[in-house]
Scaffold this motif. Structure first.
Motif, PDB file in Angstrom:
ATOM      1  N   GLU A 117      23.840 -12.783  -9.214  1.00 40.82           N
ATOM      2  CA  GLU A 117      23.473 -14.080  -8.633  1.00 40.82           C
ATOM      3  C   GLU A 117      24.602 -15.104  -8.653  1.00 40.82           C
ATOM      4  OE1 GLU A 117      20.607 -14.543  -7.090  1.00 40.82           O
ATOM      5  OE2 GLU A 117      19.957 -12.528  -7.617  1.00 40.82           O
ATOM      6  N   LYS A 120      25.584 -17.251  -5.485  1.00 36.79           N
ATOM      7  CA  LYS A 120      24.605 -18.273  -5.114  1.00 36.79           C
ATOM      8  C   LYS A 120      24.972 -19.637  -5.667  1.00 36.79           C
ATOM      9  CE  LYS A 120      19.655 -19.300  -5.748  1.00 36.79           C
ATOM     10  NZ  LYS A 120      18.380 -18.782  -6.301  1.00 36.79           N
ATOM     11  N   SER A 193      23.703 -12.206 -16.107  1.00 38.05           N
ATOM     12  CA  SER A 193      23.445 -12.937 -14.865  1.00 38.05           C
ATOM     13  C   SER A 193      23.441 -14.429 -15.122  1.00 38.05           C
ATOM     14  CB  SER A 193      22.103 -12.516 -14.261  1.00 38.05           C
ATOM     15  OG  SER A 193      21.041 -12.868 -15.135  1.00 38.05           O
ATOM     16  N   GLY A 195      21.466 -18.204 -13.559  1.00 41.00           N
ATOM     17  CA  GLY A 195      20.281 -18.613 -12.820  1.00 41.00           C
ATOM     18  C   GLY A 195      20.064 -20.102 -12.819  1.00 41.00           C
TER      19      GLY A 195
END
Length: 289
Positions: A117, A120, A193, A195
């Motif tokens: 991710e 993003k 990851s 987020g």
């Protein structure tokens, strides 16, 4: 044979080309697409820009300038540069060229980030330049992804601005000198990851734990230009090409400008060095006739 080949079409390369053609030498500009500028979602600290501009837009503007002046541009991947008897042999993915002089302005390519991710949040919490974007993270919790001197340097830039700074080595056991770290923390856990809702809010580790964070600066090192420099026997320091004040190197007719020479990774610095390199390269060419 070309008189001058400029490798790179970012601020340094374009600046070098503009000065070279004004002094009577039309260079060939070779580039392989946008580099670090693509990561700059907003540029607000460069003279003459009345409103913020993206790095991608600035890059496209530079290419338009070259086109308007009929400066030839080849979008090809640079494979090697060799020097033999006063001639530089340039091999790309499509062609072989020869040139009297070279300006290397390929930037300093950062190693790619592999966190899930991550893409993003580039420009929305993930950054590649502490000097450029540290101002936006005042009194916030930030991290540095890296495990060497470059990571420590970026952390030191952020330390006086941020509430807390942590270096994430991503599983590598790099040991930093505690006397140099100051209040900077080091986390050796392997990352999984990142987020957040609209911007970066947390990091998740492979062991399942999570850490809230406002910003993550990527400092995984640089490559590309240093490989070329090493093969040519140029002097390197901290993976950057060592140049004289006029951007020349130990090889006759070989100049370097921009991020590949280290120092401030800023557009203003790249433009200045590019202008210097373009001017000095033309002088070299005319003096060797």
């Amino acid at each position: 044979m070309e008189q001058l080949i400029i490798v790179g079409a970012g601020p340094a390369g374009v600046s070098a080309a503009l000065y070279a053609i004004r002094l009577g030498v039309t260079p060939l500009v070779i580039h392989n697409g946008i580099g670090a500028l693509k990561k700059a979602s907003i540029i607000e600290n460069y003279y003459g820009l009345p409103t913020p501009i993206s790095g991608e837009k600035l890059y496209e503007t530079g290419l338009s300038q070259l086109k308007a002046l009929n400066i030839p541009v080849a979008e090809e991947e640079l494979l090697s540069i060799a020097y033999d008897n006063g001639v530089y042999q340039v091999q790309t993915s499509f062609h072989s060229y020869e040139s009297q002089a070279i300006i290397l302005a390929t930037g300093a390519k950062r190693n790619p980030i592999t966190l899930k991710e991550a893409k993003k949040y580039e420009g929305n919490g993930i950054s590649y330049c502490a000097v450029c974007d540290g101002f936006f993270f005042r009194n916030k919790n930030v991290g540095i992804l890296g495990n060497g001197d470059y990571a420590l340097h970026e952390a030191k830039v952020l330390e006086p601005l941020a509430k807390a700074v942590t270096i994430f080595t991503n599983g590598l056991t790099e040991t930093f000198d505690s006397s140099v770290l100051g209040n900077i923390q080091v986390n050796h856990k392997k990352l999984l990851s990142v987020g957040g809702e609209n911007s970066l809010e947390w990091i998740t580790f492979e062991d399942g734990s999570k850490l809230n964070i406002d910003g993550l600066f990527v400092a995984l090192g640089s490559a590309g230009s240093t490989d070329i420099a090493k093969k040519l026997g140029l002097i390197l320091k901290d993976n950057h090409i060592m140049i004289e004040t006029d951007t020349s190197t130990m090889l006759p007719g070989f100049f370097a400008a921009g991020d590949c020479t280290g120092g401030m990774m800023q557009i203003a610095k790249a433009v200045y060095e590019g202008a210097q390199a373009g001017t000095k390269a033309v002088k070299f060419i005319k003096n060797t006739k």
